[in-house]
Enzyme design. Sequence first.
Site, PDB file in Angstrom:
ATOM      1  CE  LYS A 127      -7.913   0.503   0.979  1.00  0.00           C
ATOM      2  NZ  LYS A 127      -7.245  -0.417   1.852  1.00  0.00           N
ATOM      3  CB  SER A 176      -0.966  -0.003   1.185  1.00  0.00           C
ATOM      4  OG  SER A 176      -0.286  -0.251   2.381  1.00  0.00           O
ATOM      5  CG  HIS A 180      -3.918  -1.121  -2.113  1.00  0.00           C
ATOM      6  ND1 HIS A 180      -4.476   0.134  -2.030  1.00  0.00           N
ATOM      7  CD2 HIS A 180      -3.528  -1.430  -0.851  1.00  0.00           C
ATOM      8  CE1 HIS A 180      -4.419   0.569  -0.789  1.00  0.00           C
ATOM      9  NE2 HIS A 180      -3.853  -0.362  -0.048  1.00  0.00           N
TER      10      HIS A 180
HETATM   11  C1  LIG Z   1      -7.390  -0.646   3.358  1.00  0.00           C
HETATM   12  C2  LIG Z   1      -6.694  -1.925   3.630  1.00  0.00           C
HETATM   13  C3  LIG Z   1      -7.229  -2.852   4.516  1.00  0.00           C
HETATM   14  C4  LIG Z   1      -8.433  -2.548   5.362  1.00  0.00           C
HETATM   15  O1  LIG Z   1      -9.602  -2.583   4.638  1.00  0.00           O
HETATM   16  P1  LIG Z   1     -10.877  -1.819   5.220  1.00  0.00           P
HETATM   17  O2  LIG Z   1     -12.020  -2.425   4.520  1.00  0.00           O
HETATM   18  O3  LIG Z   1     -10.664  -0.374   4.884  1.00  0.00           O
HETATM   19  O4  LIG Z   1     -10.873  -2.069   6.699  1.00  0.00           O
HETATM   20  C5  LIG Z   1      -6.604  -4.072   4.666  1.00  0.00           C
HETATM   21  N1  LIG Z   1      -5.467  -4.347   3.989  1.00  0.00           N
HETATM   22  C6  LIG Z   1      -4.907  -3.461   3.142  1.00  0.00           C
HETATM   23  C7  LIG Z   1      -3.641  -3.826   2.418  1.00  0.00           C
HETATM   24  C8  LIG Z   1      -5.490  -2.218   2.937  1.00  0.00           C
HETATM   25  O5  LIG Z   1      -4.926  -1.331   2.133  1.00  0.00           O
END
Ligand SMILES: *Cc1c(COP(=O)(O)O)cnc(C)c1O
Length: 402
Positions: free
Chosen positions: A249, A188, A216
Amino acid sequence: MTLWSGIEQFLEQRRKQGLQRRRRIVDSPQAPEMLVDGERLLSFCSNDYLGLAADSRLAEAATAAIGRYGFGAGASHLVTGHMTPHHQLEQALAEFTGSEATLLFSTGYMANQAVITSLLGRHDLFVEDKLNHASLIDAARLSGARVQRFAHGDMVRMRQLLAADGSNQQSLDSPGRTSMLATDGVFSMDGDLAQLDQLVPTCRQAKSWLLVDEAHAFGVIGDGGRGSFEALGLNARDPGIIRVGTLGKAFGSFGAFVAGSRELIELLIQTARTYIYTTALPPAVAAASLAALVIIRDEPERRRHLRERVDQFRQGAESLGLNLMPSTTPIQPILIGDADNAVSASEQLRRQGIWVTAIRPPTVPQGTARLRVTLSAGHSREHVDCLLDALATLNLPKGNRP
Ligand SMILES: *Cc1c(COP(=O)(O)O)cnc(C)c1O
């Protein structure tokens, strides 16, 4: 000494170090052009990679579901909260990811916790990349398993830790002992891909679970948006492989899911505390996610457009002599180094109407503060040109210019 004085000291120290975090209020939809604290900004920092968060088809699907089901789910999935939109979304996600089954969660944070704490206990081994997302790190701690971390991408160390070289094979094979390797599919903060071509065979040989967090990746990479495995031409249909996807996302919605074998999903339904002891997502949210999935599947041109914006950005930034990282994904960090300089660069951009967040330690290692640029299919060629023009005027310290 009052109850509060420790807190005041802590907050004051944060302020002095320039590490205080603050929230900005957005009063417009999630789109490249946003109204932020009364200011119009062109944003390059959301995770809305396909420009779906404000797509009217998601809003329409949610509205239709509200008309039929009302808003709240009313209870957890195991009581009365498991509704038709949840069920349809799980089936569609299984088909999309090519897995036997999937299970919906309210957040990715909770999905990671479910997988890790349901499969590992204090006699087990958890091996992970040091740059993994906080939710994987926290879940491992909660599981009580012995945690071993390897430097980012260090496949030699990874193999040693999993004992695939044979040195520790006996204890791994001893009955009742489980091991799991966990990795972000796309990291990320760096935007690079996990080396699944090496992780998959190593885990298979060591009889270890492989958990890949595709937050992602799903929707974004691979020609069909099917994530890291598709992007690398690998098969994810191995009962030892577990994938977690998030719906907040690229899907532009909210929620998360685990994709894996039928047995794994059944185990999670029986044992995962973040599944059992929490209210189900509002059904309208599941309906919006399903609408997003259809778009992800049927509109590959969004990924092509995004790919073009990434290439445009990299070419432009390289010709400006900026320090890019080896990323082919929409996460395109510009390495600055010093935390204050990263904040200053972000401020300079904001004065020109561009929103790019500065990422500082402890989120990234000391000396690697950066501007984290993220691109979206919602960005036009002109938007990216605006960003490059603003970057060209940045007054950066030495080392970020040739
Ligand atoms: C955003 C993210 C999460 C968490 O997901 P949410 O649904 O926002 O709690 C978990 N792992 C990674 C790599 C992320 O970027």
